[in-house]
Motif scaffolding. Structure first.
Motif, mmCIF file in Angstrom:
data_model
loop_
_atom_site.group_PDB
_atom_site.id
_atom_site.type_symbol
_atom_site.label_atom_id
_atom_site.label_comp_id
_atom_site.label_asym_id
_atom_site.label_seq_id
_atom_site.Cartn_x
_atom_site.Cartn_y
_atom_site.Cartn_z
ATOM 1 N N SER A 13 0.831 -1.210 0.000
ATOM 2 C CA SER A 13 0.000 0.000 0.000
ATOM 3 C C SER A 13 0.863 1.258 0.000
ATOM 4 O O SER A 13 0.540 2.244 -0.675
ATOM 5 C CB SER A 13 -0.953 0.001 1.194
ATOM 6 N N GLU A 14 1.999 1.242 0.718
ATOM 7 C CA GLU A 14 2.907 2.394 0.694
ATOM 8 C C GLU A 14 3.512 2.567 -0.693
ATOM 9 O O GLU A 14 3.671 3.687 -1.170
ATOM 10 C CB GLU A 14 4.028 2.209 1.720
ATOM 11 N N SER A 16 2.146 1.675 -3.594
ATOM 12 C CA SER A 16 1.141 2.152 -4.545
ATOM 13 C C SER A 16 0.835 3.642 -4.345
ATOM 14 O O SER A 16 0.482 4.332 -5.293
ATOM 15 C CB SER A 16 -0.137 1.319 -4.464
ATOM 16 N N GLU A 17 1.001 4.152 -3.132
ATOM 17 C CA GLU A 17 0.750 5.570 -2.870
ATOM 18 C C GLU A 17 1.889 6.465 -3.367
ATOM 19 O O GLU A 17 1.652 7.583 -3.819
ATOM 20 C CB GLU A 17 0.561 5.804 -1.374
ATOM 21 N N ASP A 37 4.221 -7.883 1.310
ATOM 22 C CA ASP A 37 2.768 -8.060 1.301
ATOM 23 C C ASP A 37 2.419 -9.095 2.362
ATOM 24 O O ASP A 37 2.753 -10.273 2.218
ATOM 25 C CB ASP A 37 2.302 -8.518 -0.080
#
Length: 86
Positions: A13-14, A16-17, A37
């Motif tokens: 998630s980090e 992808s941001e 992950d």
């Protein structure tokens, strides 16, 4: 979250941001980043390797040599040559 992108390990998630920031940081520092992950290694981002130099065979010594003297005539007299005596 910004403090985590400077570490060697980040979550999916980090990543992808802040993809661009992470890629630029790896390129700038040369330090690989591991993307995790759920506690499992998913991927690693490494800086690009240096390109291999292509070897030039023909003309590789261009502008590095200087010819001095006669390169056409034999280095010694023909009468000194063993092979011509027979």
């Amino acid at each position: 979250m910004e403090r985590n992108i400077y570490m060697n390990t980040i979550t999916v998630s980090e990543f992808s941001e802040d993809q661009n920031l992470i890629f630029n940081r790896v390129k700038k520092t040369g330090i690989p980043v591991i993307i995790m992950d759920k506690g499992t290694r998913l991927a690693e981002i490494h800086p690009p390797s240096l390109p291999e130099k292509q070897s030039r065979k023909f003309g590789c010594m261009k502008d590095r040599l200087k010819i001095v003297g006669d390169i056409i005539s034999p280095a010694s007299d023909e009468k000194d040559w063993e092979v011509l005596k027979y």
